[in-house]
Design a protein around this motif. Sequence first.
Motif, PDB file in Angstrom:
ATOM      1  N   ASN A  27      21.220  39.444  43.345  1.00  0.00           N
ATOM      2  CA  ASN A  27      21.789  40.790  43.407  1.00  0.00           C
ATOM      3  C   ASN A  27      20.709  41.862  43.285  1.00  0.00           C
ATOM      4  O   ASN A  27      20.778  42.895  43.937  1.00  0.00           O
ATOM      5  CB  ASN A  27      22.852  40.968  42.327  1.00  0.00           C
ATOM      6  CG  ASN A  27      23.695  42.193  42.550  1.00  0.00           C
ATOM      7  OD1 ASN A  27      23.876  42.651  43.668  1.00  0.00           O
ATOM      8  ND2 ASN A  27      24.220  42.739  41.472  1.00  0.00           N
ATOM      9  N   TYR A  48      33.141  33.573  39.669  1.00  0.00           N
ATOM     10  CA  TYR A  48      34.272  34.490  39.488  1.00  0.00           C
ATOM     11  C   TYR A  48      34.080  35.326  38.223  1.00  0.00           C
ATOM     12  O   TYR A  48      34.231  36.552  38.239  1.00  0.00           O
ATOM     13  CB  TYR A  48      35.550  33.667  39.426  1.00  0.00           C
ATOM     14  CG  TYR A  48      36.814  34.426  39.144  1.00  0.00           C
ATOM     15  CD1 TYR A  48      37.540  34.995  40.177  1.00  0.00           C
ATOM     16  CD2 TYR A  48      37.294  34.557  37.852  1.00  0.00           C
ATOM     17  CE1 TYR A  48      38.719  35.678  39.921  1.00  0.00           C
ATOM     18  CE2 TYR A  48      38.466  35.239  37.584  1.00  0.00           C
ATOM     19  CZ  TYR A  48      39.180  35.800  38.618  1.00  0.00           C
ATOM     20  OH  TYR A  48      40.335  36.483  38.362  1.00  0.00           O
ATOM     21  N   GLU A  49      33.705  34.672  37.130  1.00  0.00           N
ATOM     22  CA  GLU A  49      33.480  35.392  35.868  1.00  0.00           C
ATOM     23  C   GLU A  49      32.311  36.370  35.995  1.00  0.00           C
ATOM     24  O   GLU A  49      32.372  37.491  35.492  1.00  0.00           O
ATOM     25  CB  GLU A  49      33.229  34.399  34.730  1.00  0.00           C
ATOM     26  CG  GLU A  49      34.462  33.605  34.368  1.00  0.00           C
ATOM     27  CD  GLU A  49      34.183  32.456  33.413  1.00  0.00           C
ATOM     28  OE1 GLU A  49      32.997  32.200  33.069  1.00  0.00           O
ATOM     29  OE2 GLU A  49      35.155  31.786  33.022  1.00  0.00           O
ATOM     30  N   TRP A  50      31.234  35.959  36.666  1.00  0.00           N
ATOM     31  CA  TRP A  50      30.081  36.839  36.881  1.00  0.00           C
ATOM     32  C   TRP A  50      30.495  38.070  37.686  1.00  0.00           C
ATOM     33  O   TRP A  50      30.108  39.195  37.360  1.00  0.00           O
ATOM     34  CB  TRP A  50      28.961  36.065  37.590  1.00  0.00           C
ATOM     35  CG  TRP A  50      27.768  36.885  37.925  1.00  0.00           C
ATOM     36  CD1 TRP A  50      26.767  37.275  37.078  1.00  0.00           C
ATOM     37  CD2 TRP A  50      27.424  37.426  39.199  1.00  0.00           C
ATOM     38  NE1 TRP A  50      25.830  38.020  37.753  1.00  0.00           N
ATOM     39  CE2 TRP A  50      26.205  38.121  39.058  1.00  0.00           C
ATOM     40  CE3 TRP A  50      28.021  37.375  40.455  1.00  0.00           C
ATOM     41  CZ2 TRP A  50      25.588  38.778  40.122  1.00  0.00           C
ATOM     42  CZ3 TRP A  50      27.408  38.014  41.515  1.00  0.00           C
ATOM     43  CH2 TRP A  50      26.210  38.709  41.341  1.00  0.00           C
ATOM     44  N   LEU A  51      31.299  37.855  38.701  1.00  0.00           N
ATOM     45  CA  LEU A  51      31.741  38.980  39.538  1.00  0.00           C
ATOM     46  C   LEU A  51      32.554  39.993  38.742  1.00  0.00           C
ATOM     47  O   LEU A  51      32.394  41.197  38.917  1.00  0.00           O
ATOM     48  CB  LEU A  51      32.556  38.460  40.722  1.00  0.00           C
ATOM     49  CG  LEU A  51      31.751  37.801  41.824  1.00  0.00           C
ATOM     50  CD1 LEU A  51      32.653  37.004  42.751  1.00  0.00           C
ATOM     51  CD2 LEU A  51      30.959  38.840  42.593  1.00  0.00           C
ATOM     52  N   TYR A  52      33.422  39.509  37.874  1.00  0.00           N
ATOM     53  CA  TYR A  52      34.295  40.398  37.115  1.00  0.00           C
ATOM     54  C   TYR A  52      33.646  40.972  35.863  1.00  0.00           C
ATOM     55  O   TYR A  52      33.911  42.110  35.496  1.00  0.00           O
ATOM     56  CB  TYR A  52      35.607  39.693  36.753  1.00  0.00           C
ATOM     57  CG  TYR A  52      36.572  39.698  37.907  1.00  0.00           C
ATOM     58  CD1 TYR A  52      37.473  40.733  38.082  1.00  0.00           C
ATOM     59  CD2 TYR A  52      36.558  38.685  38.845  1.00  0.00           C
ATOM     60  CE1 TYR A  52      38.339  40.763  39.154  1.00  0.00           C
ATOM     61  CE2 TYR A  52      37.420  38.694  39.923  1.00  0.00           C
ATOM     62  CZ  TYR A  52      38.314  39.740  40.073  1.00  0.00           C
ATOM     63  OH  TYR A  52      39.161  39.763  41.141  1.00  0.00           O
ATOM     64  N   GLU A  53      32.795  40.204  35.207  1.00  0.00           N
ATOM     65  CA  GLU A  53      32.224  40.645  33.939  1.00  0.00           C
ATOM     66  C   GLU A  53      30.876  41.341  34.074  1.00  0.00           C
ATOM     67  O   GLU A  53      30.515  42.142  33.214  1.00  0.00           O
ATOM     68  CB  GLU A  53      32.062  39.447  32.992  1.00  0.00           C
ATOM     69  CG  GLU A  53      33.387  38.826  32.593  1.00  0.00           C
ATOM     70  CD  GLU A  53      33.217  37.576  31.746  1.00  0.00           C
ATOM     71  OE1 GLU A  53      32.179  37.436  31.072  1.00  0.00           O
ATOM     72  OE2 GLU A  53      34.140  36.734  31.763  1.00  0.00           O
ATOM     73  N   ALA A  55      28.740  41.790  37.625  1.00  0.00           N
ATOM     74  CA  ALA A  55      28.299  42.410  38.884  1.00  0.00           C
ATOM     75  C   ALA A  55      29.253  43.471  39.430  1.00  0.00           C
ATOM     76  O   ALA A  55      28.810  44.432  40.048  1.00  0.00           O
ATOM     77  CB  ALA A  55      28.073  41.338  39.940  1.00  0.00           C
ATOM     78  N   HIS A  56      30.548  43.283  39.236  1.00  0.00           N
ATOM     79  CA  HIS A  56      31.548  44.233  39.736  1.00  0.00           C
ATOM     80  C   HIS A  56      31.377  44.519  41.225  1.00  0.00           C
ATOM     81  O   HIS A  56      31.455  45.663  41.662  1.00  0.00           O
ATOM     82  CB  HIS A  56      31.516  45.523  38.918  1.00  0.00           C
ATOM     83  CG  HIS A  56      31.577  45.288  37.446  1.00  0.00           C
ATOM     84  ND1 HIS A  56      32.716  44.839  36.818  1.00  0.00           N
ATOM     85  CD2 HIS A  56      30.625  45.382  36.490  1.00  0.00           C
ATOM     86  CE1 HIS A  56      32.471  44.702  35.530  1.00  0.00           C
ATOM     87  NE2 HIS A  56      31.206  45.003  35.301  1.00  0.00           N
ATOM     88  N   LEU A  57      31.123  43.454  41.994  1.00  0.00           N
ATOM     89  CA  LEU A  57      30.937  43.583  43.437  1.00  0.00           C
ATOM     90  C   LEU A  57      32.248  43.314  44.173  1.00  0.00           C
ATOM     91  O   LEU A  57      33.104  42.581  43.672  1.00  0.00           O
ATOM     92  CB  LEU A  57      29.907  42.555  43.921  1.00  0.00           C
ATOM     93  CG  LEU A  57      28.476  42.756  43.461  1.00  0.00           C
ATOM     94  CD1 LEU A  57      27.653  41.506  43.753  1.00  0.00           C
ATOM     95  CD2 LEU A  57      27.872  43.963  44.158  1.00  0.00           C
ATOM     96  N   ARG A  59      34.654  41.348  46.364  1.00  0.00           N
ATOM     97  CA  ARG A  59      34.707  39.908  46.483  1.00  0.00           C
ATOM     98  C   ARG A  59      36.050  39.481  47.038  1.00  0.00           C
ATOM     99  O   ARG A  59      37.020  40.240  47.032  1.00  0.00           O
ATOM    100  CB  ARG A  59      34.446  39.220  45.146  1.00  0.00           C
ATOM    101  CG  ARG A  59      35.608  39.140  44.174  1.00  0.00           C
ATOM    102  CD  ARG A  59      36.028  40.394  43.506  1.00  0.00           C
ATOM    103  NE  ARG A  59      35.602  40.615  42.149  1.00  0.00           N
ATOM    104  CZ  ARG A  59      35.481  41.837  41.629  1.00  0.00           C
ATOM    105  NH1 ARG A  59      35.658  42.904  42.355  1.00  0.00           N
ATOM    106  NH2 ARG A  59      35.178  42.022  40.390  1.00  0.00           N
TER     107      ARG A  59
END
Length: 123
Positions: A27, A48-53, A55-57, A59
């Motif tokens: 990223n 999924y957890e990384w995206l929500y907690e 990166a906030h990208l 998806r």
Amino acid sequence: MRIVVSGSRAWPHYAKKQIWDILDEFNSTTFLDFVGVGDAAGVDRFVYEWLYEVAHLPRKVFYADWDRYKKGAGAVRNREMLKDVNPDFLVAFLIPREDCRGTWDCIEAAQELGIRVEPFRLK
């Protein structure tokens, strides 16, 4: 940059930090703007957890239709992810075991579509 992430359900929970670190590096160096991921345990759940907690990208989570496609559902989902997202590359998290069939299928499908594959192995 658009990516799809694939990996085994068998990745141990302690590997979550390693996966998050790799995704953070991607990223920060490639400026991700979209991530496609499946809905399984293991790598999919960590991403999924990384995206929500973190990166906030933007998806999209792709669900395998096991009732309709039975044992072929994962392969159908892999191709759907790759075609729908049209990623710049596939990030494939591999483990040194045979339980990576779905990940290897996704790698083969990406190669057939001319999508670059970035493989990572558990340290």
